[in-house]
Design a protein around this motif. Structure first.
Motif, short mmCIF file in Angstrom:
data_model
loop_
_atom_site.label_atom_id
_atom_site.label_comp_id
_atom_site.label_asym_id
_atom_site.label_seq_id
_atom_site.Cartn_x
_atom_site.Cartn_y
_atom_site.Cartn_z
N UNK A 121 0.82 -1.21 0.00
CA UNK A 121 0.00 0.00 0.00
C UNK A 121 0.86 1.26 0.00
N UNK A 122 1.88 1.30 0.85
CA UNK A 122 2.76 2.47 0.92
C UNK A 122 3.52 2.66 -0.39
N UNK A 123 3.99 1.57 -0.98
CA UNK A 123 4.70 1.65 -2.26
C UNK A 123 3.76 2.16 -3.34
N UNK A 124 2.57 1.60 -3.39
CA UNK A 124 1.60 2.00 -4.41
C UNK A 124 1.27 3.49 -4.31
N UNK A 125 1.05 3.98 -3.11
CA UNK A 125 0.75 5.40 -2.91
C UNK A 125 1.90 6.27 -3.42
N UNK B 237 4.14 5.46 -5.74
CA UNK B 237 4.17 5.35 -7.20
C UNK B 237 3.10 6.23 -7.84
N UNK B 238 1.89 6.19 -7.28
CA UNK B 238 0.80 7.04 -7.79
C UNK B 238 1.19 8.51 -7.70
N UNK B 239 1.77 8.91 -6.58
CA UNK B 239 2.16 10.31 -6.38
C UNK B 239 3.22 10.74 -7.40
N UNK B 240 4.03 9.80 -7.87
CA UNK B 240 5.07 10.11 -8.87
C UNK B 240 4.54 9.96 -10.30
N UNK B 241 3.29 9.59 -10.46
CA UNK B 241 2.69 9.51 -11.78
C UNK B 241 2.91 8.22 -12.54
N UNK C 135 4.96 6.87 -17.55
CA UNK C 135 5.91 6.10 -16.75
C UNK C 135 5.19 4.86 -16.22
N UNK C 136 5.89 3.73 -16.22
CA UNK C 136 5.28 2.47 -15.84
C UNK C 136 6.00 1.81 -14.68
N UNK C 137 5.22 1.20 -13.81
CA UNK C 137 5.74 0.37 -12.72
C UNK C 137 5.26 -1.05 -12.96
N UNK C 138 6.20 -1.97 -13.03
CA UNK C 138 5.87 -3.38 -13.25
C UNK C 138 6.09 -4.14 -11.94
N UNK C 139 5.02 -4.75 -11.44
CA UNK C 139 5.05 -5.45 -10.16
C UNK C 139 5.27 -6.94 -10.39
#
Length: 177
Positions: free
Chosen positions: A88-92, A94-98, A123-127
């Motif tokens: 949850x903290x990581x996702x928040x 990442x969202x804040x960074x766009x 920008x993409x984040x791959x989990x």
């Protein structure tokens, strides 16, 4: 007869040049990865494809660690990383960074990696998830979607470090710096 290139002929960046080089607009998120060999391999793959950052989440071990360094071969020093205790903290963050978040997971509504088309300027984040249990359900619900690598054999999955290489190569081959 072809000859292997020497290390000097490869013209690789040193760590300081790598740190200042433009990165491709994607990050790896390693969520609850157990194997330090897989973590080290993730850093090495991130370095090879100039990944912007690596996020380590939950039980995923953090550098410096001998077992990570053994596989990373120094990439744990060249690639920037951040640790988060929770998805949850990581996702928040990442969202804040766009970042647009995609899980790399086999789910009923996944899209084929072949069909994934990164949008220019995004920008993409791959989990990537745990070697046994896959991506945490939180990520699957919170992400923009899930991407699946087509497979044609008898096994139902690839090793997570192999998966990272396939996804990174696909993204870089579809992108331009």
């Amino acid at each position: 007869m072809p000859q292997k290139l020497s290390l000097d002929e490869l013209n690789r960046l040193d760590v300081s040049a790598y740190k200042s080089a433009e990165k491709f607009p994607f990050v790896f998120v390693l969520d609850d990865i157990r194997s330090m060999n897989n973590i080290g391999s993730a850093f090495r793959t991130a370095d090879a494809f100039r990944c912007a950052h690596v996020y380590l989440v939950g039980i995923t071990a953090q550098p410096p660690h001998r077992e990570i360094s053994k596989t990373a071969l120094g990439a744990d020093e060249s690639v920037d990383w951040t640790y988060f205790e929770s998805a949850e903290a990581c996702h928040e963050a990442l969202k804040a960074m766009g970042y647009i978040v995609y899980c790399i997971e086999q789910v009923d509504q996944s899209i084929s990696l072949h069909d994934f088309k990164p949008e220019a300027g995004s920008k993409y984040a791959f989990v990537f998830g745990n070697e046994v249990f896959g991506v945490n359900d939180y990520w699957i619900e919170a992400a923009a979607g899930s991407i699946e690598i087509p497979q044609f054999g008898t096994k139902h999955s690839l090793n997570v470090s192999v998966t990272m290489g396939v996804v990174a190569w696909d993204f870089v081959s579809k992108s331009q710096l």
